[in-house]
Write an enzyme that holds these catalytic residues in place. Structure first.
Site, mmCIF file in Angstrom:
data_model
loop_
_atom_site.group_PDB
_atom_site.id
_atom_site.type_symbol
_atom_site.label_atom_id
_atom_site.label_comp_id
_atom_site.label_asym_id
_atom_site.label_seq_id
_atom_site.Cartn_x
_atom_site.Cartn_y
_atom_site.Cartn_z
ATOM 1 N N SER A 23 0.830 -1.197 0.000
ATOM 2 C CA SER A 23 0.000 0.000 0.000
ATOM 3 C C SER A 23 0.874 1.260 0.000
ATOM 4 C CB SER A 23 -0.956 -0.051 1.191
ATOM 5 O OG SER A 23 -1.962 0.927 1.099
ATOM 6 N N ASP A 29 -10.309 -5.092 -4.512
ATOM 7 C CA ASP A 29 -9.698 -4.239 -3.499
ATOM 8 C C ASP A 29 -10.510 -2.951 -3.473
ATOM 9 O OD1 ASP A 29 -8.131 -2.400 -2.071
ATOM 10 O OD2 ASP A 29 -6.238 -3.231 -2.804
ATOM 11 N N HIS A 79 -7.587 -5.538 0.782
ATOM 12 C CA HIS A 79 -6.415 -4.692 0.577
ATOM 13 C C HIS A 79 -5.181 -5.203 1.316
ATOM 14 C CE1 HIS A 79 -4.370 -1.072 -0.576
ATOM 15 N NE2 HIS A 79 -4.184 -0.665 0.671
#
Length: 272
Positions: free
Chosen positions: A103, A225, A253
């Protein structure tokens, strides 16, 4: 707040942990994402090649990182976190290490690799996005009003927002236990730090950095996601000079938390 101890090393400030043999031929550096710390990798670590030296650390404002390091103005964008990572890589004398980032940690890894390119040989990026806000034909997944709503709710009641955000991030199919685990991790970060990091992420736009990265890149993306659409992963694959996009048969995620075996299997050939 006291100033960071100038005599302490980056490794000490970021609570670096080294797993595996110290004299390993290959080194893997794991960079966690928002709302987590280095313990988020715990279920992935035993599934990695035991011959690897694996380094984990806590980013500023997270986990057990020296709290005096988090001076707000330094972390209003991702460059502050990237400078930390570059300094850490130099402190550890990394050469041709493999970086795995999740991320916002993935984009921190991209920026750090541009700053200290010789420290890393390749990057694996999980759920990465160079920009979350839609922009013309670019579909980042969020409109301006969506981001403003996130700020309003999180500022009004951060704990309540974390309880709502966590199950969406984890994905419905992964059950309430993991969502509760992630919610606890989010709430362990002091709200003022979490909100600063959140703003740094949601206001970021690092699309122009992608063509500059000449390292081989593996992009790992789940089938669904809620925060990084598949179109963003495809955009990154199209704009990174050496990129392979691999879709995981998973949702959410945080696949390294929810589907660590799949992530390990996907990483294995890339780490050889």
């Amino acid at each position: 707040m006291p100033l960071p101890d100038p005599t302490s090393s980056p490794a000490a400030r970021h609570r670096v942990t080294v797993h595996g043999p110290a004299d390993a031929a290959r080194t893997l550096l794991l960079v966690h994402g928002f709302g987590t710390d280095q313990t988020v990798w715990n279920d992935l670590l035993p599934r990695l090649d035991p011959a690897l030296r694996v380094i984990t650390y806590d980013q500023a404002g997270c986990g057990q990182c020296d709290p005096s390091l988090f001076v707000q103005h330094r972390y209003l964008n991702l460059h502050g976190f990237a400078h930390d990572l570059a300094a850490l890589a130099r402190d550890l004398d990394l050469r041709d290490a493999i970086l795995v980032g999740h991320s916002f940690g993935a984009m921190v890894g991209v920026l750090a690799a541009l700053e200290v390119p010789d420290c890393f040989s390749r990057l694996a990026l999980i759920g990465a996005s160079p920009r979350y806000l839609d922009d013309g034909d670019y579909r980042g997944g969020f409109q301006e009003e969506d981001i403003e709503q996130v700020y309003r709710v999180a500022m009004a009641n951060y704990s309540g927002w974390a309880d709502t955000f966590a199950p969406v991030a984890v994905g419905d199919a992964n059950g309430p236990d993991l969502a509760e685990h992630f919610a606890r991790s989010l709430k362990a970060i002091p709200p003022e730090r979490a909100l600063t990091i959140l703003c740094a992420i949601l206001q970021s736009d690092h699309r122009q950095a992608l063509p500059k990265l000449n390292h081989p890149v593996l992009l790992l993306q789940t089938q669904r996601d809620s925060f990084v659409p598949l179109a963003v992963a495809q955009y990154m694959a199209d704009h990174l000079p050496q990129a392979e996009l691999r879709l995981l048969d998973a949702q959410g995620h945080l696949p390294h938390l929810t589907s660590p075996a799949q992530v390990a299997d996907a990483l294995h050939p890339f780490l050889q």
